[in-house]
Design an enzyme around this catalytic site. Structure first.
Site, PDB file in Angstrom:
ATOM      1  N   ARG A  49     -79.827  23.685  26.544  1.00 46.03           N
ATOM      2  CA  ARG A  49     -79.134  24.295  27.622  1.00 46.03           C
ATOM      3  C   ARG A  49     -80.143  24.722  28.608  1.00 46.03           C
ATOM      4  NH1 ARG A  49     -75.536  29.423  26.445  1.00 46.03           N
ATOM      5  NH2 ARG A  49     -77.374  30.442  26.392  1.00 46.03           N
ATOM      6  N   ARG A  97     -91.204  32.107  52.459  1.00 51.48           N
ATOM      7  CA  ARG A  97     -89.667  32.340  52.412  1.00 51.48           C
ATOM      8  C   ARG A  97     -88.923  31.273  53.349  1.00 51.48           C
ATOM      9  NH1 ARG A  97     -85.250  34.135  54.360  1.00 51.48           N
ATOM     10  NH2 ARG A  97     -83.528  34.503  53.130  1.00 51.48           N
ATOM     11  N   HIS A  99     -85.297  28.570  53.061  1.00 48.99           N
ATOM     12  CA  HIS A  99     -84.251  28.051  52.150  1.00 48.99           C
ATOM     13  C   HIS A  99     -84.894  26.656  51.591  1.00 48.99           C
ATOM     14  CE1 HIS A  99     -82.277  31.298  53.810  1.00 48.99           C
ATOM     15  NE2 HIS A  99     -80.991  30.918  53.138  1.00 48.99           N
ATOM     16  N   LYS A 143     -77.360  28.675  33.955  1.00 44.11           N
ATOM     17  CA  LYS A 143     -77.693  29.791  33.300  1.00 44.11           C
ATOM     18  C   LYS A 143     -78.638  30.268  34.369  1.00 44.11           C
ATOM     19  CE  LYS A 143     -78.571  32.486  29.156  1.00 44.11           C
ATOM     20  NZ  LYS A 143     -77.398  33.474  29.357  1.00 44.11           N
ATOM     21  N   GLU A 175     -64.074  34.415  31.362  1.00 47.17           N
ATOM     22  CA  GLU A 175     -65.290  34.642  30.416  1.00 47.17           C
ATOM     23  C   GLU A 175     -65.504  36.103  30.665  1.00 47.17           C
ATOM     24  OE1 GLU A 175     -69.121  32.690  30.534  1.00 47.17           O
ATOM     25  OE2 GLU A 175     -68.813  32.775  32.694  1.00 47.17           O
ATOM     26  N   LEU A 199     -70.040  29.868  31.509  1.00 46.37           N
ATOM     27  CA  LEU A 199     -71.213  29.292  30.757  1.00 46.37           C
ATOM     28  C   LEU A 199     -70.989  28.938  29.383  1.00 46.37           C
ATOM     29  CD1 LEU A 199     -74.435  29.296  30.944  1.00 46.37           C
ATOM     30  CD2 LEU A 199     -74.398  31.367  29.454  1.00 46.37           C
TER      31      LEU A 199
HETATM   32  N1  PMP Z   1     -71.282  33.690  29.462  1.00 49.21           N
HETATM   33  C1  PMP Z   1     -72.156  34.369  30.165  1.00 49.21           C
HETATM   34  C2  PMP Z   1     -71.690  34.704  31.719  1.00 49.21           C
HETATM   35  C3  PMP Z   1     -73.368  34.944  29.419  1.00 49.21           C
HETATM   36  O1  PMP Z   1     -74.224  35.687  30.331  1.00 49.21           O
HETATM   37  C4  PMP Z   1     -73.387  34.821  28.265  1.00 49.21           C
HETATM   38  C5  PMP Z   1     -74.658  35.436  27.685  1.00 49.21           C
HETATM   39  N2  PMP Z   1     -75.670  34.463  27.745  1.00 49.21           N
HETATM   40  C6  PMP Z   1     -72.466  34.027  27.317  1.00 49.21           C
HETATM   41  C7  PMP Z   1     -71.352  33.682  28.131  1.00 49.21           C
HETATM   42  C8  PMP Z   1     -72.683  33.767  25.886  1.00 49.21           C
HETATM   43  O2  PMP Z   1     -73.704  32.925  25.778  1.00 49.21           O
HETATM   44  P1  PMP Z   1     -74.535  32.724  24.447  1.00 49.21           P
HETATM   45  O3  PMP Z   1     -73.610  32.855  23.398  1.00 49.21           O
HETATM   46  O4  PMP Z   1     -75.330  31.638  24.620  1.00 49.21           O
HETATM   47  O5  PMP Z   1     -75.419  34.033  24.293  1.00 49.21           O
END
Ligand code: PMP
Length: 277
Positions: A49, A97, A99, A143, A175, A199
């Site tokens: 990831r 700095r 963009h 992420k 989420e 994520l």
């Molecule tokens: N969604 C978000 C927005 C997160 O920040 C996280 C934590 N990293 C998760 C889901 C869960 O991911 P993981 O199971 O890989 O910790």
């Protein structure tokens, strides 16, 4: 010890430049690996990831996955046989700095281990959550270091006496602010599809595997906030919070307002995986 640009160093040796694009733009990515008794959990999934996130934001690092994994192993070995987590972040690097991204720029990497134990009381008794508008961008699968909407949502939860904020986009539950979210209805587990709106948690992947092996029906299918409120069970998952039941949302009880049987079954199976790690 800290991992700083590929070298193991003491904290005093770390010097972050004010020109780091992570500082100006949040131009970088991060990863949180869980450590149980000194061993990384789901190491390969986190590495994959992390490199996917780098690829998505077009950061080209000077370490290939194998070399970086070896460095992380060294760092974790120094941490000892404790429970904790490993935090790794990579920013695009230093530049005046502006963009646009310079043609030549060297990414900056930081990694460290921190002692940490799972929130057992919350996992046992469940938590309260609130719903918030999902105002994030359309690349939530990356992420990235840009966590302002997540931190503000979590702060709002805290100020409401709750432990997690659940994002809702156009009536669809996506989420948590730092977790994936699952509902159970009539014995079926459901969670948002792993697309650009969430994520894809490593814990989410583990839950999917556990559901299969335990013979619990699992659906990656979007659902409305009404279905969330009407669920038999709700849980959030993450590397740091494992599987945490949600027993009330926006001050309204979920199901029996107690962690439900499928949540318990998943938690038990998860604990077995951790024991075998
Ligand atoms: N969604 C978000 C927005 C997160 O920040 C996280 C934590 N990293 C998760 C889901 C869960 O991911 P993981 O199971 O890989 O910790």
């Amino acid at each position: 010890m800290f991992l700083w640009n590929g070298e193991l160093v003491e904290e005093e040796e770390i010097q972050v430049s004010h020109k780091d694009r992570g500082y100006y733009f949040g131009d970088g990515i991060y990863e949180v690996f869980r450590i149980y008794k000194g061993k990384l959990f789901e190491k390969q999934a986190h590495l994959t990831r992390m490199y996917q996130s780098l690829h998505n934001v077009k950061i080209k690092v000077q370490w290939d996955e194998h070399a970086l994994a070896a460095k992380l192993d060294e760092l974790v070995a120094l941490f000892g046989e404790h429970d904790g987590y490993l935090y790794v972040q990579i920013t695009r690097g230093e530049a005046p700095r502006t963009h646009t991204i310079p043609d030549v720029i060297t990414p900056v990497m930081l990694g460290y281990c921190e002692a940490y134990t799972s929130p057992y009381s919350q996992m046992e008794h469940g938590i309260a959550a609130i719903t918030v508008d999902d105002i994030r961008w359309h690349h939530c699968h990356i992420k990235s270091l840009n966590l302002l909407p997540n931190t503000l949502a979590r702060q709002q939860a805290k100020e409401s006496g709750a432990d997690e904020a659940i994002f809702v986009r156009d009536g669809i539950v996506t989420e948590g602010s730092s977790s994936n979210l699952f509902i159970v209805k009539n014995g079926v587990i459901r969670t948002h599809p792993a697309n650009h709106l969430i994520l894809e948690g490593i814990t989410r992947q583990v839950i999917e595997r556990i559901a299969k092996s335990e013979g619990i029906p699992f659906e990656s299918k979007a659902f409305h906030v009404e279905e969330l409120m009407d669920a038999d069970e709700v849980m959030i998952t993450s590397s740091t919070r494992e599987i945490t039941p949600v027993i009330s949302i926006d001050m309204k009880p979920i199901g029996s307002e107690k962690p439900g049987p499928i949540t318990r079954q998943l938690q038990a199976a998860f604990n077995r995986l951790v024991d075998d790690n």
